[in-house]
Motif scaffolding. Structure first.
Motif, mmCIF file in Angstrom:
data_model
loop_
_atom_site.group_PDB
_atom_site.id
_atom_site.type_symbol
_atom_site.label_atom_id
_atom_site.label_comp_id
_atom_site.label_asym_id
_atom_site.label_seq_id
_atom_site.Cartn_x
_atom_site.Cartn_y
_atom_site.Cartn_z
ATOM 1 N N VAL A 16 -5.659 -12.197 -8.954
ATOM 2 C CA VAL A 16 -4.308 -11.894 -9.408
ATOM 3 C C VAL A 16 -4.266 -10.463 -9.922
ATOM 4 C CG1 VAL A 16 -2.426 -12.515 -10.964
ATOM 5 C CG2 VAL A 16 -3.936 -14.302 -10.076
ATOM 6 N N TYR A 17 -3.318 -9.696 -9.407
ATOM 7 C CA TYR A 17 -3.101 -8.332 -9.894
ATOM 8 C C TYR A 17 -1.720 -8.230 -10.533
ATOM 9 C CZ TYR A 17 -7.192 -6.575 -7.383
ATOM 10 O OH TYR A 17 -8.473 -6.343 -6.944
ATOM 11 N N LEU A 18 -1.646 -7.502 -11.642
ATOM 12 C CA LEU A 18 -0.361 -7.182 -12.255
ATOM 13 C C LEU A 18 0.436 -6.292 -11.309
ATOM 14 C CD1 LEU A 18 1.523 -7.030 -14.810
ATOM 15 C CD2 LEU A 18 0.262 -4.940 -15.395
ATOM 16 N N ILE A 19 1.728 -6.591 -11.145
ATOM 17 C CA ILE A 19 2.593 -5.793 -10.289
ATOM 18 C C ILE A 19 3.749 -5.179 -11.072
ATOM 19 C CG2 ILE A 19 4.060 -5.790 -8.234
ATOM 20 C CD1 ILE A 19 1.092 -6.273 -7.642
ATOM 21 N N THR A 78 15.405 -6.857 -16.148
ATOM 22 C CA THR A 78 15.047 -5.609 -15.496
ATOM 23 C C THR A 78 13.552 -5.532 -15.231
ATOM 24 O OG1 THR A 78 15.139 -3.185 -15.655
ATOM 25 C CG2 THR A 78 14.954 -4.397 -17.725
ATOM 26 N N ALA A 79 13.197 -5.265 -13.975
ATOM 27 C CA ALA A 79 11.803 -4.992 -13.629
ATOM 28 C C ALA A 79 11.512 -3.562 -14.081
ATOM 29 C CB ALA A 79 11.588 -5.147 -12.129
ATOM 30 N N THR A 80 10.612 -3.423 -15.046
ATOM 31 C CA THR A 80 10.520 -2.173 -15.819
ATOM 32 C C THR A 80 9.443 -1.200 -15.353
ATOM 33 O OG1 THR A 80 8.898 -3.028 -17.422
ATOM 34 C CG2 THR A 80 11.233 -3.470 -17.866
ATOM 35 N N MET A 81 8.625 -1.550 -14.366
ATOM 36 C CA MET A 81 7.447 -0.733 -14.097
ATOM 37 C C MET A 81 7.333 -0.378 -12.615
ATOM 38 S SD MET A 81 3.515 -1.373 -15.470
ATOM 39 C CE MET A 81 3.067 -2.513 -14.173
ATOM 40 N N GLY A 82 8.446 0.068 -12.050
ATOM 41 C CA GLY A 82 8.443 0.410 -10.637
ATOM 42 C C GLY A 82 7.560 1.582 -10.281
ATOM 43 N N ASN A 83 7.326 2.475 -11.243
ATOM 44 C CA ASN A 83 6.504 3.640 -10.878
ATOM 45 C C ASN A 83 5.019 3.314 -10.792
ATOM 46 O OD1 ASN A 83 5.852 3.580 -13.591
ATOM 47 N ND2 ASN A 83 6.898 5.482 -14.112
ATOM 48 N N TYR A 84 4.595 2.132 -11.255
ATOM 49 C CA TYR A 84 3.211 1.711 -11.017
ATOM 50 C C TYR A 84 2.980 1.540 -9.524
ATOM 51 C CZ TYR A 84 -0.889 -1.330 -10.807
ATOM 52 O OH TYR A 84 -2.106 -1.879 -10.478
ATOM 53 N N SER A 120 7.407 1.302 -1.826
ATOM 54 C CA SER A 120 6.825 2.638 -1.869
ATOM 55 C C SER A 120 7.044 3.335 -0.534
ATOM 56 C CB SER A 120 5.327 2.542 -2.160
ATOM 57 O OG SER A 120 4.722 3.826 -2.072
ATOM 58 N N ASN A 121 7.171 4.642 -0.580
ATOM 59 C CA ASN A 121 7.259 5.442 0.652
ATOM 60 C C ASN A 121 5.884 5.799 1.199
ATOM 61 O OD1 ASN A 121 6.900 7.230 -1.700
ATOM 62 N ND2 ASN A 121 6.953 8.866 -0.182
ATOM 63 N N GLU A 122 4.812 5.454 0.452
ATOM 64 C CA GLU A 122 3.466 5.896 0.788
ATOM 65 C C GLU A 122 2.714 4.852 1.606
ATOM 66 O OE1 GLU A 122 1.391 7.949 -2.598
ATOM 67 O OE2 GLU A 122 3.103 7.196 -3.740
ATOM 68 N N THR A 123 1.736 5.319 2.364
ATOM 69 C CA THR A 123 0.789 4.398 2.991
ATOM 70 C C THR A 123 -0.065 3.780 1.895
ATOM 71 O OG1 THR A 123 -0.965 6.037 3.258
ATOM 72 C CG2 THR A 123 0.690 5.893 5.026
ATOM 73 N N PHE A 124 -0.777 2.709 2.246
ATOM 74 C CA PHE A 124 -1.635 2.105 1.228
ATOM 75 C C PHE A 124 -2.686 3.089 0.737
ATOM 76 C CE2 PHE A 124 -5.609 0.101 0.024
ATOM 77 C CZ PHE A 124 -5.190 -0.583 -1.098
ATOM 78 N N ASP A 125 -3.305 3.831 1.641
ATOM 79 C CA ASP A 125 -4.339 4.783 1.239
ATOM 80 C C ASP A 125 -3.790 5.816 0.262
ATOM 81 O OD1 ASP A 125 -6.235 3.527 2.766
ATOM 82 O OD2 ASP A 125 -6.108 4.916 4.450
ATOM 83 N N GLU A 126 -2.568 6.272 0.493
ATOM 84 C CA GLU A 126 -1.947 7.234 -0.426
ATOM 85 C C GLU A 126 -1.650 6.585 -1.766
ATOM 86 O OE1 GLU A 126 0.425 10.052 2.802
ATOM 87 O OE2 GLU A 126 1.335 8.179 2.086
ATOM 88 N N LEU A 127 -1.133 5.370 -1.723
ATOM 89 C CA LEU A 127 -0.778 4.667 -2.953
ATOM 90 C C LEU A 127 -2.002 4.371 -3.810
ATOM 91 C CD1 LEU A 127 1.416 3.265 -4.648
ATOM 92 C CD2 LEU A 127 1.113 1.237 -3.213
ATOM 93 N N ALA A 128 -3.113 4.041 -3.160
ATOM 94 C CA ALA A 128 -4.332 3.673 -3.896
ATOM 95 C C ALA A 128 -5.118 4.885 -4.377
ATOM 96 C CB ALA A 128 -5.234 2.812 -3.016
ATOM 97 N N SER A 129 -4.770 6.075 -3.907
ATOM 98 C CA SER A 129 -5.510 7.267 -4.336
ATOM 99 C C SER A 129 -5.130 7.643 -5.766
ATOM 100 C CB SER A 129 -5.231 8.434 -3.387
ATOM 101 O OG SER A 129 -3.878 8.841 -3.494
ATOM 102 N N TYR A 189 -2.955 2.361 -9.096
ATOM 103 C CA TYR A 189 -2.570 1.137 -8.386
ATOM 104 C C TYR A 189 -3.825 0.370 -7.989
ATOM 105 C CZ TYR A 189 -0.026 -1.881 -5.108
ATOM 106 O OH TYR A 189 0.523 -2.966 -4.455
ATOM 107 N N ARG A 190 -3.975 -0.874 -8.465
ATOM 108 C CA ARG A 190 -5.222 -1.611 -8.319
ATOM 109 C C ARG A 190 -5.265 -2.619 -7.175
ATOM 110 N NH1 ARG A 190 -4.295 -0.806 -13.633
ATOM 111 N NH2 ARG A 190 -3.260 -2.797 -14.001
ATOM 112 N N PRO A 191 -4.133 -3.254 -6.788
ATOM 113 C CA PRO A 191 -4.216 -4.219 -5.683
ATOM 114 C C PRO A 191 -4.728 -3.579 -4.398
ATOM 115 C CG PRO A 191 -2.126 -4.432 -6.850
ATOM 116 C CD PRO A 191 -2.785 -3.193 -7.373
#
Length: 365
Positions: A86-89, A201-207, A259-268, A283-285
């Protein structure tokens, strides 16, 4: 006296009845899909495998951080379970409006101890006081008489009264046929102040670096509408009315963010001392998720709107010192993501997470 023929018929009938009862019992037994507390003293965490998970303070929703308290109080902690982890989202806050004043469940002080964040707790019904434990395993029911295999997990989330007198509470539901979706129904206690609105409100969209908001006629890009903003607070824009929202095949309004990013970009993650100190924002997932809100086709009115705000820098504990903040990599992202509607008792919203992209979700509409 029964003759042989009647005896055999009676035995056959009884056997059929027993078999039918056995099959029915097999149908209505809860599956092992659910993530539930073992007992009332377990940590308050509920969810479904390969789907959404919710927890309450002081339980972390993220199984990778077992000794963490999961972050601020006054929030639903929203996670996603996939392949046993389980990952926090995101977090979901409760924001009632009374006489034009909005309160914020995670940043306003508690009436109980004066610390920031309202106390939330779970219950099987609307009675009972605060406890840091689960209190209830949740109730498993079968909401669809046409599909007895479908299960629903439900529980109530109670909370202390807000300073403006509002006293909302929530009913949470997860259905086995929609494992990525959390139903949230809003009520107000009888003695609570009249609420004009009670936003979730979902408060953490920038994660998740949510930057693309999908409407019926346009994709809103956070980098375009917030691109010039570079301060430490939020930047706010006008909400979008319901007539600009997408609708699914059932006619239900839906709005999707991704997200507009690929997974590799998001996870960097930038390899500098400043970003190393903010590693909790990395980003941990090991997968990307789309996030969405929806309402039932007949369960809304013309006041329904989707509201987002933007943030260029990660939150840093409310500090006023700009040097304590780091930029969100890639530019401003949506921070708060919510539906707003005039309050009516029992109003229902659904928050969803999906491994499908926004375009894949829309193709299914």
């Amino acid at each position: 006296m029964l003759n042989k023929s009647n005896y055999r018929a009676a035995v056959f009938t009884i056997t059929l009845l027993m078999l039918a009862r056995f099959c029915l019992a097999q149908q209505i037994q809860p599956t092992d899909n659910w993530i539930r507390p073992e007992n009332a003293k377990s940590p308050p965490v509920w969810g479904i495998h390969n789907g959404i998970v919710v927890s309450l303070w002081p339980a972390s929703v993220e199984s990778t951080q077992p000794n963490s308290d999961g972050g601020p109080r006054g929030l639903l902690r929203i996670g996603y379970e996939f392949k046993g982890v389980v990952y926090l989202i995101n977090f979901i806050a409760v924001e009632p409006v009374v006489d034009g004043d909005m309160e914020f469940s995670e940043v306003r002080p508690s009436r109980v101890d004066g610390k920031l964040g309202k106390l939330f707790w779970a219950a099987a019904d609307t009675s009972g006081g605060y406890s840091p434990y689960a209190n209830t395993r949740g109730i498993i029911s079968h909401p669809d008489p046409k599909h007895s295999e479908v299960e629903e997990l439900s529980l109530f989330v109670l909370m202390e009264p807000f300073l403006d007198g509002a006293h909302p509470y929530l009913k949470l539901t997860i259905r086995s046929d929609e494992p990525g979706e959390l139903g949230i129904q809003i009520f107000n206690h009888d003695k609570g102040a009249t609420m004009e609105r009670c936003a979730l409100t979902a408060t953490m969209g920038n994660y998740s670096r949510l930057r693309l908001l999908y409407l019926k006629d346009e994709v809103i890009d956070s980098r375009k509408i917030f691109g010039a903003y570079n301060d430490i607070e939020f930047d706010e824009k006008e909400p979008y009315p319901v007539n600009r929202m997408l609708k699914n095949k059932n006619g239900a309004p839906v709005v999707i963010a991704e997200s507009n990013e690929t997974f590799d970009e998001l996870a960097s993650w930038p390899q500098t001392p400043a970003y190393s100190a903010k590693w909790n924002w990395r980003y941990r997932p090991f997968y990307k998720l789309s996030q969405y809100w929806r309402v039932d086709a007949g369960g809304y009115d013309s006041s329904l709107k989707v509201r987002v705000n933007g943030r260029a820098k990660y939150w840093s504990g409310g500090s006023n010192e700009k040097s304590n903040y780091v930029d969100v990599p890639g530019g401003p992202a949506f921070e708060n993501f919510e539906l707003r509607e005039d309050y009516h008792s029992g109003q229902q919203f659904y928050f969803g997470l999906s491994l499908k992209s926004a375009k894949e979700l829309i193709a299914g509409f």
